[in-house]
Design a protein around this motif. Structure first.
Motif, PDB file in Angstrom:
ATOM      1  N   SER A 192       8.825   8.267  -3.501  1.00  0.00           N
ATOM      2  CA  SER A 192       7.894   8.212  -4.632  1.00  0.00           C
ATOM      3  C   SER A 192       6.841   9.301  -4.549  1.00  0.00           C
ATOM      4  CB  SER A 192       7.221   6.842  -4.684  1.00  0.00           C
ATOM      5  OG  SER A 192       6.458   6.616  -3.518  1.00  0.00           O
TER       6      SER A 192
ATOM      7  N   LYS B  21       0.805  -1.220   0.000  1.00  0.00           N
ATOM      8  CA  LYS B  21       0.000   0.000   0.000  1.00  0.00           C
ATOM      9  C   LYS B  21       0.839   1.271   0.000  1.00  0.00           C
ATOM     10  CE  LYS B  21      -4.199  -1.986   1.966  1.00  0.00           C
ATOM     11  NZ  LYS B  21      -5.270  -1.856   2.992  1.00  0.00           N
ATOM     12  N   GLY B  22       2.149   1.122  -0.096  1.00  0.00           N
ATOM     13  CA  GLY B  22       3.012   2.281  -0.242  1.00  0.00           C
ATOM     14  C   GLY B  22       3.174   3.133   0.993  1.00  0.00           C
TER      15      GLY B  22
ATOM     16  N   LYS C  93      11.893   3.708  -0.209  1.00  0.00           N
ATOM     17  CA  LYS C  93      11.406   3.833  -1.578  1.00  0.00           C
ATOM     18  C   LYS C  93      10.057   4.529  -1.622  1.00  0.00           C
ATOM     19  CE  LYS C  93      10.249   1.011  -5.638  1.00  0.00           C
ATOM     20  NZ  LYS C  93      10.165  -0.389  -6.160  1.00  0.00           N
ATOM     21  N   ASN C  94       9.174   4.179  -0.699  1.00  0.00           N
ATOM     22  CA  ASN C  94       7.849   4.798  -0.666  1.00  0.00           C
ATOM     23  C   ASN C  94       7.939   6.292  -0.372  1.00  0.00           C
ATOM     24  OD1 ASN C  94       6.812   2.240  -1.077  1.00  0.00           O
ATOM     25  ND2 ASN C  94       6.266   1.893   1.070  1.00  0.00           N
TER      26      ASN C  94
ATOM     27  N   LYS D 293       4.554   5.182   3.938  1.00  0.00           N
ATOM     28  CA  LYS D 293       5.834   5.872   4.125  1.00  0.00           C
ATOM     29  C   LYS D 293       6.339   5.761   5.559  1.00  0.00           C
ATOM     30  CE  LYS D 293       5.113   9.252   0.415  1.00  0.00           C
ATOM     31  NZ  LYS D 293       4.031   8.528  -0.236  1.00  0.00           N
TER      32      LYS D 293
END
Length: 225
Positions: A225, A123-124, A221-222, A126
């Motif tokens: 982005s 679900k990305g 990475k999240n 952070k």
């Protein structure tokens, strides 16, 4: 069908390592077959025919009988192959307590681990929010109560419940580290479990570090982005 018992494997998975640990305690020789989840092997034939829930682990016995869910697999293996019932007591009340602890692992501990993993990896997320970490600590509080008077989760002997819960905790600590002032009984019990299973670290010690590295990498990475 004859031959070895087959275990469909993903090393990082706590439930898979639970089955490996129990099987080794029972001196069972498993044929390990890795499942490539990243490339969707678990969603294709022949795997999905064996296990329509397409989860790991899945075990196939020498007669072709297939079963999944680590708690069910471990209970089955002990009932069929163990020399005694110490790992999964036949006494009705002890077995009920063991089952309750196994269900606690499945419905409380592992669910919280899965929720955090899904949040970050799919679900990305952070960061891991407080409302996902707090329920882990609430489950730890219950586990402290379970260990209030006994050295293990079901009295005085190691059972499959101890193995399941302790291995799940290894990854949960990535999100919610145990604290010596708040969780002394859990920490003492974990030490006791590892001392009782001399090869525990051989099977399990590297996975929390690998999992933490994967989660931290995904979080970074999240954020970018």
């Amino acid at each position: 069908m004859s031959g070895k018992i087959v275990l469909y494997n993903l090393n990082l998975s706590p439930p898979v390592r639970v089955v490996k640990t129990v099987a080794r305690l029972l001196d069972l020789d498993l044929e390990i077959r890795d499942v490539d989840l990243l490339n969707g092997e678990h969603l294709k034939e022949p795997y999905i025919k064996l296990n329509p829930e397409h989860t790991v682990p899945t075990l196939v016995d020498t007669d072709g009988f297939a079963i999944w869910d680590s708690h069910t697999i471990c209970a089955y293996l002990v009932d069929k192959y163990a020399k005694d019932d110490s790992l999964y007591p036949k006494d009705l009340q002890l077995r009920a307590r063991c089952n309750q602890r196994l269900f606690f692992d499945a419905s409380s501990l592992f669910v919280r681990l899965r929720d955090c993993s899904v949040h970050v990896l799919w679900k990305g997320g952070k960061e891991v929010p407080k409302d996902k970490v707090d329920p882990i600590y609430a489950a730890y509080d219950i586990l402290e109560v379970f260990l209030a008077s006994d050295p293990f989760l079901v009295g005085n002997k190691l059972t499959i419940a101890d193995i399941s819960v302790s291995i799940t905790l290894g990854l949960l600590e990535v999100y919610a580290p145990l604290q010596s002032d708040k969780h002394p009984k859990i920490l003492a019990w974990l030490k006791r479990v590892k001392e009782t299973i001399p090869f525990f670290d051989e099977i399990n010690s590297s996975s929390p570090e690998q999992y933490n590295k994967m989660i931290q990498g995904a979080l970074e990475k999240n954020r970018q982005s």
